[in-house]
Design a protein around this motif. Structure first.
Motif, PDB file in Angstrom:
ATOM      1  N   ILE A 110     -43.544 -60.484   0.277  1.00 51.16           N
ATOM      2  CA  ILE A 110     -43.106 -59.309  -0.479  1.00 51.16           C
ATOM      3  C   ILE A 110     -42.487 -58.275   0.452  1.00 51.16           C
ATOM      4  O   ILE A 110     -41.473 -57.656   0.124  1.00 51.16           O
ATOM      5  CB  ILE A 110     -44.287 -58.723  -1.281  1.00 51.16           C
ATOM      6  N   PHE A 111     -43.059 -58.095   1.639  1.00 56.39           N
ATOM      7  CA  PHE A 111     -42.493 -57.165   2.613  1.00 56.39           C
ATOM      8  C   PHE A 111     -41.082 -57.582   3.020  1.00 56.39           C
ATOM      9  O   PHE A 111     -40.167 -56.752   3.077  1.00 56.39           O
ATOM     10  CB  PHE A 111     -43.390 -57.073   3.849  1.00 56.39           C
ATOM     11  N   PHE A 112     -40.873 -58.872   3.311  1.00 52.62           N
ATOM     12  CA  PHE A 112     -39.545 -59.339   3.711  1.00 52.62           C
ATOM     13  C   PHE A 112     -38.552 -59.251   2.550  1.00 52.62           C
ATOM     14  O   PHE A 112     -37.370 -58.962   2.763  1.00 52.62           O
ATOM     15  CB  PHE A 112     -39.603 -60.758   4.266  1.00 52.62           C
ATOM     16  N   LEU A 113     -38.998 -59.486   1.345  1.00 56.64           N
ATOM     17  CA  LEU A 113     -38.125 -59.332   0.188  1.00 56.64           C
ATOM     18  C   LEU A 113     -37.704 -57.870   0.033  1.00 56.64           C
ATOM     19  O   LEU A 113     -36.532 -57.577  -0.217  1.00 56.64           O
ATOM     20  CB  LEU A 113     -38.824 -59.823  -1.084  1.00 56.64           C
ATOM     21  N   TYR A 114     -38.630 -56.956   0.203  1.00 53.25           N
ATOM     22  CA  TYR A 114     -38.318 -55.524   0.144  1.00 53.25           C
ATOM     23  C   TYR A 114     -37.315 -55.149   1.247  1.00 53.25           C
ATOM     24  O   TYR A 114     -36.352 -54.412   0.987  1.00 53.25           O
ATOM     25  CB  TYR A 114     -39.597 -54.698   0.283  1.00 53.25           C
ATOM     26  N   ALA A 115     -37.529 -55.634   2.456  1.00 57.78           N
ATOM     27  CA  ALA A 115     -36.617 -55.322   3.562  1.00 57.78           C
ATOM     28  C   ALA A 115     -35.221 -55.880   3.295  1.00 57.78           C
ATOM     29  O   ALA A 115     -34.217 -55.225   3.588  1.00 57.78           O
ATOM     30  CB  ALA A 115     -37.174 -55.876   4.872  1.00 57.78           C
ATOM     31  N   PHE A 116     -35.143 -57.071   2.723  1.00 56.85           N
ATOM     32  CA  PHE A 116     -33.847 -57.672   2.413  1.00 56.85           C
ATOM     33  C   PHE A 116     -33.125 -56.877   1.334  1.00 56.85           C
ATOM     34  O   PHE A 116     -31.923 -56.587   1.461  1.00 56.85           O
ATOM     35  CB  PHE A 116     -34.039 -59.123   1.972  1.00 56.85           C
ATOM     36  N   ILE A 117     -33.829 -56.515   0.269  1.00 56.61           N
ATOM     37  CA  ILE A 117     -33.200 -55.747  -0.813  1.00 56.61           C
ATOM     38  C   ILE A 117     -32.731 -54.387  -0.305  1.00 56.61           C
ATOM     39  O   ILE A 117     -31.642 -53.921  -0.640  1.00 56.61           O
ATOM     40  CB  ILE A 117     -34.169 -55.605  -2.003  1.00 56.61           C
ATOM     41  N   ARG A 118     -33.518 -53.767   0.557  1.00 54.14           N
ATOM     42  CA  ARG A 118     -33.122 -52.472   1.120  1.00 54.14           C
ATOM     43  C   ARG A 118     -31.882 -52.607   2.010  1.00 54.14           C
ATOM     44  O   ARG A 118     -31.002 -51.748   2.010  1.00 54.14           O
ATOM     45  CB  ARG A 118     -34.283 -51.893   1.914  1.00 54.14           C
ATOM     46  N   ALA A 119     -31.794 -53.696   2.769  1.00 52.36           N
ATOM     47  CA  ALA A 119     -30.625 -53.917   3.624  1.00 52.36           C
ATOM     48  C   ALA A 119     -29.371 -54.168   2.792  1.00 52.36           C
ATOM     49  O   ALA A 119     -28.288 -53.690   3.132  1.00 52.36           O
ATOM     50  CB  ALA A 119     -30.880 -55.090   4.563  1.00 52.36           C
ATOM     51  N   VAL A 120     -29.505 -54.899   1.700  1.00 52.31           N
ATOM     52  CA  VAL A 120     -28.349 -55.161   0.843  1.00 52.31           C
ATOM     53  C   VAL A 120     -27.879 -53.878   0.173  1.00 52.31           C
ATOM     54  O   VAL A 120     -26.677 -53.601   0.116  1.00 52.31           O
ATOM     55  CB  VAL A 120     -28.693 -56.246  -0.216  1.00 52.31           C
ATOM     56  N   LYS A 121     -28.797 -53.076  -0.318  1.00 54.42           N
ATOM     57  CA  LYS A 121     -28.417 -51.813  -0.952  1.00 54.42           C
ATOM     58  C   LYS A 121     -27.855 -50.821   0.053  1.00 54.42           C
ATOM     59  O   LYS A 121     -27.046 -49.971  -0.302  1.00 54.42           O
ATOM     60  CB  LYS A 121     -29.614 -51.193  -1.673  1.00 54.42           C
ATOM     61  N   GLY A 122     -28.252 -50.933   1.304  1.00 56.22           N
ATOM     62  CA  GLY A 122     -27.760 -50.036   2.345  1.00 56.22           C
ATOM     63  C   GLY A 122     -26.408 -50.427   2.899  1.00 56.22           C
ATOM     64  O   GLY A 122     -25.856 -49.742   3.744  1.00 56.22           O
ATOM     65  N   GLY A 123     -25.853 -51.555   2.462  1.00 53.70           N
ATOM     66  CA  GLY A 123     -24.526 -51.970   2.906  1.00 53.70           C
ATOM     67  C   GLY A 123     -24.530 -52.797   4.171  1.00 53.70           C
ATOM     68  O   GLY A 123     -23.499 -52.943   4.820  1.00 53.70           O
ATOM     69  N   GLN A 124     -25.643 -53.349   4.541  1.00 58.18           N
ATOM     70  CA  GLN A 124     -25.744 -54.127   5.770  1.00 58.18           C
ATOM     71  C   GLN A 124     -24.870 -55.379   5.722  1.00 58.18           C
ATOM     72  O   GLN A 124     -24.317 -55.791   6.723  1.00 58.18           O
ATOM     73  CB  GLN A 124     -27.197 -54.524   6.000  1.00 58.18           C
ATOM     74  N   TYR A 125     -24.722 -55.982   4.552  1.00 54.72           N
ATOM     75  CA  TYR A 125     -24.002 -57.248   4.427  1.00 54.72           C
ATOM     76  C   TYR A 125     -22.683 -57.099   3.685  1.00 54.72           C
ATOM     77  O   TYR A 125     -22.183 -58.058   3.104  1.00 54.72           O
ATOM     78  CB  TYR A 125     -24.885 -58.270   3.693  1.00 54.72           C
ATOM     79  N   ASP A 126     -22.088 -55.924   3.715  1.00 54.96           N
ATOM     80  CA  ASP A 126     -20.853 -55.713   2.966  1.00 54.96           C
ATOM     81  C   ASP A 126     -19.691 -56.532   3.515  1.00 54.96           C
ATOM     82  O   ASP A 126     -19.057 -57.263   2.787  1.00 54.96           O
ATOM     83  CB  ASP A 126     -20.476 -54.237   2.960  1.00 54.96           C
ATOM     84  N   ASP A 127     -19.396 -56.388   4.778  1.00 52.03           N
ATOM     85  CA  ASP A 127     -18.243 -57.083   5.347  1.00 52.03           C
ATOM     86  C   ASP A 127     -18.576 -57.509   6.770  1.00 52.03           C
ATOM     87  O   ASP A 127     -18.694 -56.679   7.653  1.00 52.03           O
ATOM     88  CB  ASP A 127     -17.031 -56.159   5.335  1.00 52.03           C
ATOM     89  N   ASP A 128     -18.676 -58.798   6.959  1.00 52.46           N
ATOM     90  CA  ASP A 128     -19.015 -59.315   8.283  1.00 52.46           C
ATOM     91  C   ASP A 128     -17.786 -59.682   9.105  1.00 52.46           C
ATOM     92  O   ASP A 128     -17.823 -59.674  10.324  1.00 52.46           O
ATOM     93  CB  ASP A 128     -19.892 -60.562   8.164  1.00 52.46           C
ATOM     94  N   TYR A 129     -16.691 -60.022   8.455  1.00 57.47           N
ATOM     95  CA  TYR A 129     -15.555 -60.577   9.173  1.00 57.47           C
ATOM     96  C   TYR A 129     -14.583 -59.509   9.683  1.00 57.47           C
ATOM     97  O   TYR A 129     -14.160 -59.561  10.827  1.00 57.47           O
ATOM     98  CB  TYR A 129     -14.804 -61.558   8.269  1.00 57.47           C
TER      99      TYR A 129
END
Length: 64
Positions: free
Chosen positions: A16-35
């Motif tokens: 649950i902790f890792f799921l929360y961290a992942f959702i927070r990273a996605v909402k924070g724009g961490q994975y918006d544009d990698d290239y």
């Protein structure tokens, strides 16, 4: 047998902790544009042909 229940409980809490961290990273724009950021520095100076002098200038030289 009680150790298995404790381990399952701990693993669910960690999951649950890792799921929360992942959702927070996605909402924070961490994975918006990698290239794009990795190749942006390669195409920073686009070549522009000067029609008057038949010379090729970069965008930085044109601004000066």
């Amino acid at each position: 047998m009680s150790v298995i229940y404790i381990l399952i409980s701990i693993s669910i809490i960690v999951a649950i902790f890792f799921l929360y961290a992942f959702i927070r990273a996605v909402k924070g724009g961490q994975y918006d544009d990698d290239y794009t950021p990795s190749v942006r520095m390669l195409f920073d100076d686009e070549l522009i042909k000067n029609p008057n002098k038949n010379q090729i200038q970069t965008t930085e030289e044109k601004q000066v």
